[in-house]
Motif scaffolding. Structure first.
Motif, PDB file in Angstrom:
ATOM      1  N   GLU A  20     -51.879  32.654  80.241  1.00 57.07           N
ATOM      2  CA  GLU A  20     -51.341  33.978  79.939  1.00 57.07           C
ATOM      3  C   GLU A  20     -50.968  34.740  81.202  1.00 57.07           C
ATOM      4  O   GLU A  20     -50.032  35.527  81.224  1.00 57.07           O
ATOM      5  CB  GLU A  20     -52.372  34.776  79.124  1.00 57.07           C
ATOM      6  CG  GLU A  20     -51.932  36.189  78.753  1.00 57.07           C
ATOM      7  CD  GLU A  20     -50.666  36.233  77.900  1.00 57.07           C
ATOM      8  OE1 GLU A  20     -49.967  37.255  77.921  1.00 57.07           O
ATOM      9  OE2 GLU A  20     -50.383  35.230  77.206  1.00 57.07           O
ATOM     10  N   SER A  23     -47.315  34.461  82.243  1.00 57.74           N
ATOM     11  CA  SER A  23     -46.271  34.799  81.286  1.00 57.74           C
ATOM     12  C   SER A  23     -45.232  35.729  81.894  1.00 57.74           C
ATOM     13  O   SER A  23     -45.479  36.416  82.899  1.00 57.74           O
ATOM     14  CB  SER A  23     -46.873  35.456  80.045  1.00 57.74           C
ATOM     15  OG  SER A  23     -47.326  36.756  80.350  1.00 57.74           O
ATOM     16  N   ILE A  24     -44.062  35.755  81.274  1.00 58.27           N
ATOM     17  CA  ILE A  24     -42.970  36.618  81.728  1.00 58.27           C
ATOM     18  C   ILE A  24     -43.422  38.079  81.738  1.00 58.27           C
ATOM     19  O   ILE A  24     -43.197  38.815  82.700  1.00 58.27           O
ATOM     20  CB  ILE A  24     -41.741  36.446  80.817  1.00 58.27           C
ATOM     21  CG1 ILE A  24     -41.233  35.004  80.846  1.00 58.27           C
ATOM     22  CG2 ILE A  24     -40.641  37.427  81.208  1.00 58.27           C
ATOM     23  CD1 ILE A  24     -40.702  34.554  82.160  1.00 58.27           C
ATOM     24  N   THR A  25     -44.080  38.487  80.666  1.00 56.91           N
ATOM     25  CA  THR A  25     -44.521  39.883  80.541  1.00 56.91           C
ATOM     26  C   THR A  25     -45.474  40.268  81.652  1.00 56.91           C
ATOM     27  O   THR A  25     -45.358  41.347  82.259  1.00 56.91           O
ATOM     28  CB  THR A  25     -45.208  40.094  79.180  1.00 56.91           C
ATOM     29  OG1 THR A  25     -44.302  39.744  78.129  1.00 56.91           O
ATOM     30  CG2 THR A  25     -45.631  41.548  79.011  1.00 56.91           C
ATOM     31  N   ASN A  26     -46.451  39.402  81.951  1.00 56.11           N
ATOM     32  CA  ASN A  26     -47.435  39.717  82.980  1.00 56.11           C
ATOM     33  C   ASN A  26     -46.823  39.736  84.371  1.00 56.11           C
ATOM     34  O   ASN A  26     -47.194  40.571  85.207  1.00 56.11           O
ATOM     35  CB  ASN A  26     -48.586  38.709  82.922  1.00 56.11           C
ATOM     36  CG  ASN A  26     -49.564  39.033  81.811  1.00 56.11           C
ATOM     37  OD1 ASN A  26     -50.441  39.857  81.956  1.00 56.11           O
ATOM     38  ND2 ASN A  26     -49.390  38.387  80.669  1.00 56.11           N
ATOM     39  N   ARG A  28     -43.702  40.505  85.049  1.00 59.68           N
ATOM     40  CA  ARG A  28     -42.883  41.726  85.105  1.00 59.68           C
ATOM     41  C   ARG A  28     -43.762  42.949  85.375  1.00 59.68           C
ATOM     42  O   ARG A  28     -43.424  43.809  86.199  1.00 59.68           O
ATOM     43  CB  ARG A  28     -42.144  41.884  83.777  1.00 59.68           C
ATOM     44  CG  ARG A  28     -41.318  43.160  83.692  1.00 59.68           C
ATOM     45  CD  ARG A  28     -40.662  43.310  82.344  1.00 59.68           C
ATOM     46  NE  ARG A  28     -39.647  42.293  82.135  1.00 59.68           N
ATOM     47  CZ  ARG A  28     -39.687  41.401  81.134  1.00 59.68           C
ATOM     48  NH1 ARG A  28     -40.710  41.389  80.292  1.00 59.68           N
ATOM     49  NH2 ARG A  28     -38.720  40.514  80.995  1.00 59.68           N
ATOM     50  N   SER A  29     -44.893  43.025  84.687  1.00 54.09           N
ATOM     51  CA  SER A  29     -45.805  44.162  84.863  1.00 54.09           C
ATOM     52  C   SER A  29     -46.357  44.218  86.283  1.00 54.09           C
ATOM     53  O   SER A  29     -46.414  45.293  86.905  1.00 54.09           O
ATOM     54  CB  SER A  29     -46.956  44.052  83.851  1.00 54.09           C
ATOM     55  OG  SER A  29     -47.880  45.092  84.036  1.00 54.09           O
ATOM     56  N   GLU A  48     -33.877  42.447  87.289  1.00 52.16           N
ATOM     57  CA  GLU A  48     -34.688  41.274  86.994  1.00 52.16           C
ATOM     58  C   GLU A  48     -33.831  40.011  86.959  1.00 52.16           C
ATOM     59  O   GLU A  48     -32.713  40.017  86.451  1.00 52.16           O
ATOM     60  CB  GLU A  48     -35.391  41.435  85.641  1.00 52.16           C
ATOM     61  CG  GLU A  48     -36.528  42.413  85.649  1.00 52.16           C
ATOM     62  CD  GLU A  48     -37.283  42.400  84.322  1.00 52.16           C
ATOM     63  OE1 GLU A  48     -36.897  41.607  83.418  1.00 52.16           O
ATOM     64  OE2 GLU A  48     -38.247  43.180  84.179  1.00 52.16           O
ATOM     65  N   ASP A  52     -36.678  31.147  82.421  1.00 50.92           N
ATOM     66  CA  ASP A  52     -37.730  30.760  81.481  1.00 50.92           C
ATOM     67  C   ASP A  52     -37.578  29.285  81.124  1.00 50.92           C
ATOM     68  O   ASP A  52     -36.574  28.867  80.559  1.00 50.92           O
ATOM     69  CB  ASP A  52     -37.633  31.615  80.206  1.00 50.92           C
ATOM     70  CG  ASP A  52     -38.868  31.484  79.330  1.00 50.92           C
ATOM     71  OD1 ASP A  52     -39.738  30.658  79.657  1.00 50.92           O
ATOM     72  OD2 ASP A  52     -38.958  32.213  78.322  1.00 50.92           O
TER      73      ASP A  52
END
Length: 497
Positions: A20, A23-26, A28-29, A48, A52
């Motif tokens: 996890e 991941s892309i989301t993490n 980015r954050s 960005e 992926d």
């Protein structure tokens, strides 16, 4: 104002491991939080670049290439990543970017978790810790690739169907992507091919019949089931708009043991690190899971077809075992005037009075034949004679007067001096004695002059060379000719390089 590029990558290996934190989301954050907390980046435009499902072992990634293009155009001046492995896992290539490319382009590079910021580095290099991390990531990627292959092999042994698309006649089970079921719309096509083969029909004639009856090809059905674009490898002709059945298409279906209900896998070994590297595995080492899915063809009929194919096969060994099968220099260059497809070298056998055999080699169009389009074959020997004559005619007309010949050694010396001069300018730039703009301008002028001199050398060599000998060679073809359009033993057109 220049942009800050947020580069984010998630590989196939990361998806399998389901980490996890990767991941892309993490990612980015993490990147945005870092920029938000540092006042120096306030007000800068952010963009960005997300890849992926791409490996970090090379730079063949669409968003990565788009980002580098913006770097070259001066749009991006800062790149930020989670860690070095997100940017690149190849140790040598990573070092080249950090030590040479980015410093030269004036790009600031930040890898948060590795504590690396090129703006805080001394000189334009990387410290020892970063170099070891790069090497570690390189080894790690190779280790992960082997682990992925091991996990995939274990899943296949359990009967999990992992291929992207099943063979013609089957489709993925809507309720389980690792199972295949019979595709009622196309299974009959497979049975028809096997029935025709059992009747004794040759592979070429089967392909001709399938085209005549406008029966859908495997690639056409694959496009419908996967919504993917396979046009790049679908053969069609002016005489037939629909995809074409060929000798090879039929041969592949008649050789596929999966139709007997046995799941056959690992027929080829594909490198995870290098997707273009494929090695065929001996048949006895293939993986098999018996009674894996519903059969379209019985085991008995499949074995009968293999026996028929072996009996009708003219060649019993490798192509190189037969003197008459020596490749022609024209192979891969001669094309059909009707469909523009590369012609295939075939042979005909004639019996002499003493019982020995006489072989004649021809170039024929298998695509036109499969589509019942008339194409007259060409004798290899006659074509070779014509092409050799045309090459001599074109290049022996060149004036090779020694008084007009350029002094090649003098040109080479001038190129060497210019290259030394360019290197001297680079050293001045590194030492701060020359501005970047001045260096780029000087380098561009020198490169342009070197290119002109190299072109003069090329022309000079061409004008001094006279094609000698009475035999066409592969070297001649590769040097002078792009393709040869021919039919009925007549060269219609030559496309020169």
């Amino acid at each position: 104002m220049s942009k800050i590029a947020l580069y984010i990558r998630l590989s196939v290996e990361d998806q399998i491991d389901r980490d996890e934190s990767e991941s892309i989301t993490n990612q980015r954050s993490l990147l945005n939080n870092y920029l938000d907390k540092n006042a120096e980046f306030k007000g800068f435009q952010r963009e960005e670049f997300v890849d992926d499902g791409y490996s970090g072992t090379n730079d063949k990634r669409p968003s990565f290439q788009r980002m580098i293009d913006e770097v070259k155009n001066g749009i991006v001046k800062t790149i930020i990543v989670k860690d070095l492995s997100r940017f690149m896992r190849d140790y040598i290539m990573l070092g080249d970017y950090l030590e040479n490319i980015f410093p030269f382009m004036g790009v600031r590079f930040i890898a948060i978790n590795d504590g690396y910021d090129s703006a805080k580095e001394k000189g334009n290099g990387t410290d020892l810790d970063i170099q070891f991390k790069g090497l570690l990531y390189d080894f790690y990627s190779k280790d992960i690739s082997q682990k992925v292959k091991t996990v995939a092999d274990e899943l296949k042994k359990q009967g999990k169907f992992l291929a992207w698309s099943p063979p013609l006649g089957y489709m993925k089970d809507p309720n389980d992507k690792h199972k295949i079921i019979i595709d009622k719309e196309t299974a009959w096509i497979v049975r028809k091919v096997y029935d025709l083969a059992l009747e004794g029909m040759s592979l070429g004639k089967i392909a001709m019949l399938m085209n005549k009856e406008n029966i859908p090809t495997p690639n056409k059905r694959k496009t419908e089931l996967t919504n993917m674009d396979y046009k790049y490898n679908i053969i069609s002709t002016e005489a037939r708009e629909e995809p074409t059945w060929t000798f090879g298409t039929v041969a592949h279906i008649l050789s596929n043991e999966n139709y007997t209900g046995t799941y056959v896998y690992n027929m080829q070994e594909r490198s995870v690190l290098n997707s273009g590297s494929i090695k065929n595995i001996p048949k006895e080492k293939w993986g098999r899971v018996e009674n894996h899915h519903e059969a379209i063809i019985s085991k008995e009929d499949f074995d009968k077809v293999q026996q028929i194919k072996e009996k009708n096969r003219f060649l019993k060994g490798k192509n190189t075992d037969y003197p008459w099968r020596n490749k022609s220099p024209l192979q891969g260059f001669v094309r059909c005037p009707t469909c523009n497809h590369i012609l295939t070298l075939t042979q005909s056998k004639h019996v002499r009075k003493d019982g020995s055999f006489l072989y004649f080699k021809y170039f024929r169009c298998r695509i036109c034949k499969c589509n019942n389009v008339e194409h007259k074959g060409s004798k290899v020997e006659l074509l070779e004679e014509q092409v050799l004559s045309l090459i001599k005619e074109k290049y022996e007309e060149v004036d090779t007067n020694k008084n007009d010949a350029v002094n090649l050694k003098e040109l080479e010396k001038r190129i060497t001096k210019l290259q030394d001069k360019k290197m001297a300018y680079f050293e001045k730039y590194k030492l701060g004695k020359m501005t970047k703009a001045k260096f780029v301008e000087s380098k561009s002028n020198i490169d342009e002059e070197i290119e002109k001199l190299e072109e003069k050398i090329k022309v000079s060599l061409t004008t001094q060379e006279v094609v000698k000998g009475n035999e066409l060679t592969r070297e001649m073809m590769e040097k002078y000719i792009d393709s040869v359009i021919c039919e009925n033993s007549i060269v219609q057109k030559i496309i020169w390089r």
